[in-house]
Design a protein around this motif. Structure first.
Motif, mmCIF file in Angstrom:
data_model
loop_
_atom_site.group_PDB
_atom_site.id
_atom_site.type_symbol
_atom_site.label_atom_id
_atom_site.label_comp_id
_atom_site.label_asym_id
_atom_site.label_seq_id
_atom_site.Cartn_x
_atom_site.Cartn_y
_atom_site.Cartn_z
ATOM 1 N N LYS A 92 1.084 -55.090 4.775
ATOM 2 C CA LYS A 92 1.429 -56.212 5.643
ATOM 3 C C LYS A 92 2.880 -56.643 5.450
ATOM 4 O O LYS A 92 3.565 -56.986 6.418
ATOM 5 C CB LYS A 92 0.469 -57.383 5.403
ATOM 6 C CG LYS A 92 -0.935 -57.102 5.921
ATOM 7 C CD LYS A 92 -1.827 -58.315 5.889
ATOM 8 C CE LYS A 92 -2.304 -58.639 4.511
ATOM 9 N NZ LYS A 92 -3.313 -59.699 4.464
ATOM 10 N N LEU A 93 3.381 -56.609 4.222
ATOM 11 C CA LEU A 93 4.786 -56.946 3.974
ATOM 12 C C LEU A 93 5.716 -55.936 4.640
ATOM 13 O O LEU A 93 6.709 -56.310 5.270
ATOM 14 C CB LEU A 93 5.069 -56.988 2.469
ATOM 15 C CG LEU A 93 4.650 -58.244 1.743
ATOM 16 C CD1 LEU A 93 4.791 -58.057 0.231
ATOM 17 C CD2 LEU A 93 5.464 -59.430 2.200
ATOM 18 N N ALA A 94 5.390 -54.662 4.517
ATOM 19 C CA ALA A 94 6.217 -53.618 5.133
ATOM 20 C C ALA A 94 6.225 -53.755 6.650
ATOM 21 O O ALA A 94 7.275 -53.592 7.293
ATOM 22 C CB ALA A 94 5.706 -52.236 4.728
ATOM 23 N N GLU A 95 5.082 -54.079 7.234
ATOM 24 C CA GLU A 95 5.008 -54.265 8.685
ATOM 25 C C GLU A 95 5.829 -55.472 9.131
ATOM 26 O O GLU A 95 6.503 -55.423 10.153
ATOM 27 C CB GLU A 95 3.550 -54.421 9.132
ATOM 28 C CG GLU A 95 2.759 -53.133 9.094
ATOM 29 C CD GLU A 95 3.322 -52.057 9.993
ATOM 30 O OE1 GLU A 95 3.431 -52.297 11.210
ATOM 31 O OE2 GLU A 95 3.673 -50.975 9.489
ATOM 32 N N ALA A 96 5.782 -56.549 8.359
ATOM 33 C CA ALA A 96 6.562 -57.745 8.701
ATOM 34 C C ALA A 96 8.060 -57.437 8.666
ATOM 35 O O ALA A 96 8.811 -57.884 9.529
ATOM 36 C CB ALA A 96 6.228 -58.883 7.743
ATOM 37 N N LYS A 97 8.475 -56.642 7.686
ATOM 38 C CA LYS A 97 9.895 -56.265 7.606
ATOM 39 C C LYS A 97 10.286 -55.380 8.776
ATOM 40 O O LYS A 97 11.360 -55.523 9.337
ATOM 41 C CB LYS A 97 10.181 -55.553 6.284
ATOM 42 C CG LYS A 97 10.179 -56.477 5.095
ATOM 43 C CD LYS A 97 10.443 -55.723 3.814
ATOM 44 C CE LYS A 97 10.386 -56.647 2.618
ATOM 45 N NZ LYS A 97 10.591 -55.931 1.353
ATOM 46 N N LYS A 98 9.407 -54.452 9.151
ATOM 47 C CA LYS A 98 9.695 -53.553 10.274
ATOM 48 C C LYS A 98 9.794 -54.309 11.584
ATOM 49 O O LYS A 98 10.608 -53.998 12.437
ATOM 50 C CB LYS A 98 8.589 -52.497 10.412
ATOM 51 C CG LYS A 98 8.915 -51.189 9.752
ATOM 52 C CD LYS A 98 8.061 -50.077 10.289
ATOM 53 C CE LYS A 98 6.710 -50.074 9.625
ATOM 54 N NZ LYS A 98 5.877 -48.935 10.010
ATOM 55 N N GLU A 99 8.961 -55.317 11.753
ATOM 56 C CA GLU A 99 8.936 -56.091 12.993
ATOM 57 C C GLU A 99 10.084 -57.078 13.082
ATOM 58 O O GLU A 99 10.223 -57.773 14.069
ATOM 59 C CB GLU A 99 7.602 -56.822 13.127
ATOM 60 C CG GLU A 99 6.413 -55.902 13.333
ATOM 61 C CD GLU A 99 5.085 -56.632 13.273
ATOM 62 O OE1 GLU A 99 5.080 -57.883 13.232
ATOM 63 O OE2 GLU A 99 4.055 -55.958 13.256
ATOM 64 N N GLY A 100 10.880 -57.159 12.032
ATOM 65 C CA GLY A 100 12.035 -58.039 12.058
ATOM 66 C C GLY A 100 11.700 -59.496 11.815
ATOM 67 O O GLY A 100 12.465 -60.375 12.187
ATOM 68 N N LYS A 101 10.565 -59.754 11.215
ATOM 69 C CA LYS A 101 10.202 -61.143 10.930
ATOM 70 C C LYS A 101 11.071 -61.722 9.821
ATOM 71 O O LYS A 101 11.169 -62.921 9.670
ATOM 72 C CB LYS A 101 8.722 -61.238 10.554
ATOM 73 C CG LYS A 101 7.810 -60.923 11.725
ATOM 74 C CD LYS A 101 6.372 -61.067 11.371
ATOM 75 C CE LYS A 101 5.500 -60.740 12.581
ATOM 76 N NZ LYS A 101 4.092 -60.782 12.292
ATOM 77 N N LEU A 102 11.690 -60.842 9.051
ATOM 78 C CA LEU A 102 12.617 -61.280 8.014
ATOM 79 C C LEU A 102 13.998 -60.764 8.380
ATOM 80 O O LEU A 102 14.167 -59.625 8.762
ATOM 81 C CB LEU A 102 12.211 -60.717 6.649
ATOM 82 C CG LEU A 102 10.834 -61.145 6.146
ATOM 83 C CD1 LEU A 102 10.527 -60.435 4.839
ATOM 84 C CD2 LEU A 102 10.789 -62.639 5.942
ATOM 85 N N SER A 103 14.984 -61.601 8.239
ATOM 86 C CA SER A 103 16.338 -61.199 8.564
ATOM 87 C C SER A 103 16.929 -60.379 7.430
ATOM 88 O O SER A 103 16.857 -60.770 6.270
ATOM 89 C CB SER A 103 17.195 -62.442 8.798
ATOM 90 O OG SER A 103 18.524 -62.068 8.994
#
Length: 121
Positions: A92-103
């Motif tokens: 889930k963390l990797a997906e959030a990073k891929k989706e650009g949820k984190l700058s």
């Protein structure tokens, strides 16, 4: 021997980036174990006390494991509940990073905590 050492030095150079390949989720591990033991979704669902739809959603990453469900799977399949939950959390963390949820910008965020020199303790 010298050739092997030179290759190793090139591989260990600080500027070389570590490649991240595939981030696995608990679903990937469950699928592999189910395939190995020829267990159907319906059979697994009956053993862990959920519906076949619930198992299908987990295997298709539409839903993730809860702590209780991970413990049930551990009891039935022998897979560590901690491992299952860690896989899902990392996925889930990797997906959030891929989706650009984190700058990932290089300049500091305006909301990042700062230490002010005028504050004394």
């Amino acid at each position: 021997m010298k050739i092997i050492i030179k290759e190793l030095i090139v591989m260990l150079h600080r500027e070389n980036k570590i490649r991240q390949y595939h981030t696995s989720s608990a679903a990937d591990l469950l699928k592999e174990v189910m395939d190995h033991y020829d267990i159907t979704q319906a059979d697994l669902a009956a053993r862990i006390g959920v519906t076949q739809k619930n198992v299908s959603d987990i295997l298709n990453r539409k839903r993730f494991l809860t702590e209780v469900l991970a413990l049930r799977i551990e009891k039935v399949m022998g897979i560590s509940s901690q491992l299952l939950l860690s896989l899902d959390s990392n996925y889930k963390l990797a997906e959030a990073k891929k989706e650009g949820k984190l700058s990932n910008s290089e300049k500091p965020s305006p909301i990042f905590l700062k230490k002010y020199n005028w504050v004394t303790a």
